[in-house]
Design a protein around this motif. Sequence first.
Motif, PDB file in Angstrom:
ATOM      1  N   TYR A 283       1.716   0.189   7.309  1.00 35.78           N
ATOM      2  CA  TYR A 283       1.393   0.188   8.734  1.00 35.78           C
ATOM      3  C   TYR A 283       1.804   1.507   9.374  1.00 35.78           C
ATOM      4  CZ  TYR A 283       1.608  -1.062  13.691  1.00 35.78           C
ATOM      5  OH  TYR A 283       1.447  -1.081  15.058  1.00 35.78           O
ATOM      6  N   GLU A 284       3.042   1.947   9.114  1.00 36.92           N
ATOM      7  CA  GLU A 284       3.531   3.182   9.729  1.00 36.92           C
ATOM      8  C   GLU A 284       2.749   4.394   9.231  1.00 36.92           C
ATOM      9  OE1 GLU A 284       5.538   3.254  12.166  1.00 36.92           O
ATOM     10  OE2 GLU A 284       6.184   1.161  12.107  1.00 36.92           O
ATOM     11  N   PHE A 285       2.419   4.416   7.959  1.00 41.87           N
ATOM     12  CA  PHE A 285       1.658   5.537   7.418  1.00 41.87           C
ATOM     13  C   PHE A 285       0.255   5.556   8.035  1.00 41.87           C
ATOM     14  CE2 PHE A 285      -0.912   7.790   4.289  1.00 41.87           C
ATOM     15  CZ  PHE A 285      -0.110   8.896   4.016  1.00 41.87           C
ATOM     16  N   TYR A 286      -0.354   4.399   8.141  1.00 44.19           N
ATOM     17  CA  TYR A 286      -1.685   4.296   8.751  1.00 44.19           C
ATOM     18  C   TYR A 286      -1.658   4.768  10.203  1.00 44.19           C
ATOM     19  CZ  TYR A 286      -5.512   1.819  11.158  1.00 44.19           C
ATOM     20  OH  TYR A 286      -6.576   1.485  11.950  1.00 44.19           O
ATOM     21  N   GLN A 287      -0.652   4.324  10.966  1.00 47.20           N
ATOM     22  CA  GLN A 287      -0.552   4.740  12.361  1.00 47.20           C
ATOM     23  C   GLN A 287      -0.380   6.247  12.475  1.00 47.20           C
ATOM     24  OE1 GLN A 287      -1.158   2.818  14.876  1.00 47.20           O
ATOM     25  NE2 GLN A 287      -1.237   0.910  13.716  1.00 47.20           N
ATOM     26  N   SER A 288       0.399   6.826  11.591  1.00 56.31           N
ATOM     27  CA  SER A 288       0.622   8.268  11.613  1.00 56.31           C
ATOM     28  C   SER A 288      -0.655   9.032  11.300  1.00 56.31           C
ATOM     29  CB  SER A 288       1.717   8.642  10.615  1.00 56.31           C
ATOM     30  OG  SER A 288       1.905  10.044  10.560  1.00 56.31           O
ATOM     31  N   ILE A 289      -1.358   8.594  10.258  1.00 58.88           N
ATOM     32  CA  ILE A 289      -2.617   9.244   9.883  1.00 58.88           C
ATOM     33  C   ILE A 289      -3.641   9.092  11.010  1.00 58.88           C
ATOM     34  CG2 ILE A 289      -4.603   9.121   8.323  1.00 58.88           C
ATOM     35  CD1 ILE A 289      -2.199  10.488   7.112  1.00 58.88           C
ATOM     36  N   LYS A 290      -3.719   7.895  11.565  1.00 62.34           N
ATOM     37  CA  LYS A 290      -4.684   7.644  12.626  1.00 62.34           C
ATOM     38  C   LYS A 290      -4.386   8.505  13.849  1.00 62.34           C
ATOM     39  CE  LYS A 290      -4.681   3.542  14.510  1.00 62.34           C
ATOM     40  NZ  LYS A 290      -4.934   2.094  14.752  1.00 62.34           N
ATOM     41  N   SER A 291      -3.126   8.563  14.242  1.00 60.90           N
ATOM     42  CA  SER A 291      -2.754   9.361  15.402  1.00 60.90           C
ATOM     43  C   SER A 291      -3.085  10.824  15.190  1.00 60.90           C
ATOM     44  CB  SER A 291      -1.256   9.199  15.690  1.00 60.90           C
ATOM     45  OG  SER A 291      -0.867   9.991  16.783  1.00 60.90           O
TER      46      SER A 291
ATOM     47  N   TYR B  18      -9.859   5.282   3.256  1.00 56.16           N
ATOM     48  CA  TYR B  18      -9.578   6.619   3.770  1.00 56.16           C
ATOM     49  C   TYR B  18      -8.071   6.882   3.779  1.00 56.16           C
ATOM     50  CZ  TYR B  18      -9.585  10.672   6.887  1.00 56.16           C
ATOM     51  OH  TYR B  18      -9.397  11.932   7.422  1.00 56.16           O
ATOM     52  N   VAL B  19      -7.280   5.904   4.237  1.00 56.51           N
ATOM     53  CA  VAL B  19      -5.832   6.079   4.306  1.00 56.51           C
ATOM     54  C   VAL B  19      -5.248   6.186   2.899  1.00 56.51           C
ATOM     55  CG1 VAL B  19      -3.662   5.082   5.120  1.00 56.51           C
ATOM     56  CG2 VAL B  19      -5.733   4.845   6.495  1.00 56.51           C
ATOM     57  N   THR B  20      -5.757   5.403   1.957  1.00 54.05           N
ATOM     58  CA  THR B  20      -5.303   5.496   0.566  1.00 54.05           C
ATOM     59  C   THR B  20      -5.566   6.888   0.014  1.00 54.05           C
ATOM     60  OG1 THR B  20      -5.736   3.146   0.201  1.00 54.05           O
ATOM     61  CG2 THR B  20      -5.548   4.537  -1.749  1.00 54.05           C
ATOM     62  N   GLU B  21      -6.727   7.423   0.335  1.00 54.76           N
ATOM     63  CA  GLU B  21      -7.062   8.777  -0.115  1.00 54.76           C
ATOM     64  C   GLU B  21      -6.078   9.796   0.468  1.00 54.76           C
ATOM     65  OE1 GLU B  21     -10.760  11.987   0.251  1.00 54.76           O
ATOM     66  OE2 GLU B  21     -11.073   9.886   0.790  1.00 54.76           O
ATOM     67  N   LYS B  22      -5.739   9.659   1.747  1.00 55.39           N
ATOM     68  CA  LYS B  22      -4.780  10.565   2.379  1.00 55.39           C
ATOM     69  C   LYS B  22      -3.397  10.435   1.750  1.00 55.39           C
ATOM     70  CE  LYS B  22      -7.150  12.773   5.487  1.00 55.39           C
ATOM     71  NZ  LYS B  22      -7.239  14.264   5.456  1.00 55.39           N
ATOM     72  N   TYR B  23      -3.012   9.185   1.439  1.00 55.78           N
ATOM     73  CA  TYR B  23      -1.722   8.952   0.780  1.00 55.78           C
ATOM     74  C   TYR B  23      -1.680   9.651  -0.575  1.00 55.78           C
ATOM     75  CZ  TYR B  23       1.865   6.504  -1.920  1.00 55.78           C
ATOM     76  OH  TYR B  23       2.932   6.214  -2.723  1.00 55.78           O
ATOM     77  N   ASN B  24      -2.729   9.489  -1.360  1.00 57.85           N
ATOM     78  CA  ASN B  24      -2.763  10.108  -2.685  1.00 57.85           C
ATOM     79  C   ASN B  24      -2.753  11.628  -2.583  1.00 57.85           C
ATOM     80  OD1 ASN B  24      -2.791   7.659  -4.082  1.00 57.85           O
ATOM     81  ND2 ASN B  24      -5.022   7.492  -3.979  1.00 57.85           N
ATOM     82  N   GLU B  25      -3.465  12.159  -1.606  1.00 55.28           N
ATOM     83  CA  GLU B  25      -3.463  13.611  -1.410  1.00 55.28           C
ATOM     84  C   GLU B  25      -2.061  14.114  -1.077  1.00 55.28           C
ATOM     85  OE1 GLU B  25      -6.240  14.506   1.638  1.00 55.28           O
ATOM     86  OE2 GLU B  25      -8.027  14.084   0.413  1.00 55.28           O
ATOM     87  N   MET B  26      -1.370  13.402  -0.194  1.00 50.29           N
ATOM     88  CA  MET B  26      -0.032  13.811   0.196  1.00 50.29           C
ATOM     89  C   MET B  26       0.945  13.680  -0.966  1.00 50.29           C
ATOM     90  SD  MET B  26       2.283  12.473   3.428  1.00 50.29           S
ATOM     91  CE  MET B  26       0.953  12.818   4.590  1.00 50.29           C
TER      92      MET B  26
ATOM     93  N   ASP C  41       3.870   0.383  -5.268  1.00 48.68           N
ATOM     94  CA  ASP C  41       3.059  -0.804  -5.005  1.00 48.68           C
ATOM     95  C   ASP C  41       2.451  -0.793  -3.600  1.00 48.68           C
ATOM     96  OD1 ASP C  41       1.908  -3.244  -5.644  1.00 48.68           O
ATOM     97  OD2 ASP C  41       3.565  -4.386  -4.768  1.00 48.68           O
ATOM     98  N   CYS C  42       1.925   0.369  -3.182  1.00 45.75           N
ATOM     99  CA  CYS C  42       1.273   0.450  -1.872  1.00 45.75           C
ATOM    100  C   CYS C  42      -0.047  -0.315  -1.897  1.00 45.75           C
ATOM    101  CB  CYS C  42       1.006   1.907  -1.493  1.00 45.75           C
ATOM    102  SG  CYS C  42       2.488   2.805  -1.038  1.00 45.75           S
TER     103      CYS C  42
END
Length: 748
Positions: free
Chosen positions: A679-687, A314-322, A664-665
């Motif tokens: 980690y920081e990107f995941y925490q941001s998306i999760k929050s 899910y986080v990878t998908e959000k990263y790619n979208e952004m 290389d994420c």
Amino acid sequence: MKKKYKLLSILMAASVTATATLAGCTLVSSYTQADMQQVIASVDISKSENLSADLAPYAGAINSSTSIYKRDLIAYFLNAGSSLIQGGSTYGQAFQTLSETLVNNEILIQYATLATLKSMVDDGAEGLASAEAAVEWFNGMDEAERYEALLSYQSETDDEDVDYKLLVEYSLKKALNDVIDGYEERDDEEAEGTSSATVPGGVDTEEENYYPVADGKLDYNVYTGWGDYLLPKSGIYQEDAYEKTTLWSRRKAYNRFIQYLDVNYLLGDDEDIRDVWNLDYVQEEYVTMLRQQVLSNYYDIYRGELEESIDADYVTEKYNEMLIQQTAEYANSSDDFETAMSTMSDTSFLLYAPETIGDSGNKFGYVYNILLPFSSVQEALLADYSSKLENDDGLQNGYYSYRNSLLSAVRTTDQRDDWFNGGEDYSFDASDSGIEFYNANSNILFFENNLLDKNDRYEDLERYLGTYAYNGKAIRNDDDSYTLIPNRLTIDDMLYEFESYLGFVLGEDKVSWNYWADGSEIADANDTALGNAAYYQVNDFYSSETEEGLAPEIDYSKFIYAAGSVNLGDVSAAAIFDKQSDYYRALSAVNELQYAYTTDTGVLSQYVGYSISAYSTDYIKEFEYAAQQAVRNGAGSFIVCAGDYGWHLIYVTYVFDGLDVYTDCNFGERMNTEGTFEYEFYQSIKSSELTSATTTLQSNLLQNLYQTDKSVVVFEDRFSDLTSNTAGGSSTSTGSGSSTSGSGSSAA
């Protein structure tokens, strides 16, 4: 480590800390005690036709309609009203907002109470074999005991290992001490008041869910000077107490607080004011905070269930979208990218940087700016000289030569005076602290709470190491102020401090630099003969390559004094999140030197400094040229240049180098590893996701389920004197509001 998320709550836990802020006036002096006891709203979600079938068996736990009193509204205004007034609300608008908030919050707490009881039965809590048993158990206690019991259950089932009852008790007792502290410090005629000094993020900020424990009990108590509330019995508050406190000054301050409660009808006639914890007002605040914590913990449970769906895919998908979105937005618009640069932080990411156009090789990046300024006398001399100039090449050359002569006389000093005398003394003698620090002619460091935190009480300082001692002498006077005698530094002295402190932090031979002798040749930094003398002998500041027929152009390279770099090894964009890396430690060390020496205070409020465009900027041309040159050389590079404000020591903190910023994420491997971008990107998306989900839950509960005529009744006429008040403090209620439900209105 699991992070807690601060939701967009309808009402966060009430606190008495704002009382001191509003203590200058009596807001409700004209109200009678009877008026304050009027019910302004009743809430009972068990009466709602929409109460879900699984919670209906627990409805008896609500007992009868929960009443909200005018006293509650006044108390809430004293706690939270100031922020609304400062935000532009009238007093009437503030009271209206707060009354609606009280009703909404009561709805949510009642729902959370029923849901928590159901969870206890579902989990097989001892003695609670059925909904009927749970309701009987709950109603067999007083209100404080009920919610303490719910919190005990939540503490046992929560993986945070937090005793929520102790957390609430600590939060309220600390808030009470904060209020009394404010009175005590203001009563001291010699006190300077609240510090306005600019300090790094995290200073004296407690970690979330912190509370001190000793022998299984809360190691903290209120200090009033009366009864058992004495300083030796206050636990670790003794570390925080006002350093000039006495029994009598504390009693005087506490009495001021009591008087304030009294004139606002928040104090009963027969109360023992020496027993602060058992004052009706304090116990009401305690119950409010207990109930609010139950609601907050319910949200945590709700979010915990959702959190499982936020996996690496899910986080990878959000990263790619952004990344796709930013690529489309910034690829053809450097202006949009430059605007976005101002928002970058560890919760707001730039994943794409546009290619630069042309052969300049310039890049986008960020820099710190240590400004060593002209003195006021030097500024006046330069302005006077400038006013005599005509638009003449020779005279303009003369202006820069004259400016250079003034630059040679610039002397800077340690700027951290306000950390001694700015209203709060942040300094401490570190000679016996066990901290290894850079001795810049003293043993004085700052922010003892953070640096010597032995109990994990305080947050880490943000991008600030804290090991650069005050550069000068600090003599403590009899009145506890300081006489400061700072050492005076030339630009060469500043370069020495820069090199030495970075060497202290990273190890020797990590910093290299050279004088920029004549704008084209680099001199050996060890050749002191080529220092100031080489720079100040420059007498032609124009380019020799100006095309025929055109006015000569200024050669800004000739304003550069020195250039160098900090050896950070292979630097990736993600290194900015790794607090153990040389990259982060160097950045933090230079930021500390900024706090120590720069007079450009605007840079101190930036995430990692000023954003630098690859094209034109709004900075003075000397600074623009030097900053772009430094950014071109990469993170860790630095340059010293001259300008109309003095010397600029420019350090490059971050550079966008390449189209995909974070290459290389791998969220599957590093999403839960602190110090990584993932980690920081995941925490941001999760929050963001969990906060959004919680807000949606709140909205559904309030708007779709429980705001009905049956479950909520508001008696608006009973507090209309408050909501119609545009100035505050001038209402004259007689307590004549109707007490029948027919005079109420729905809270829809």
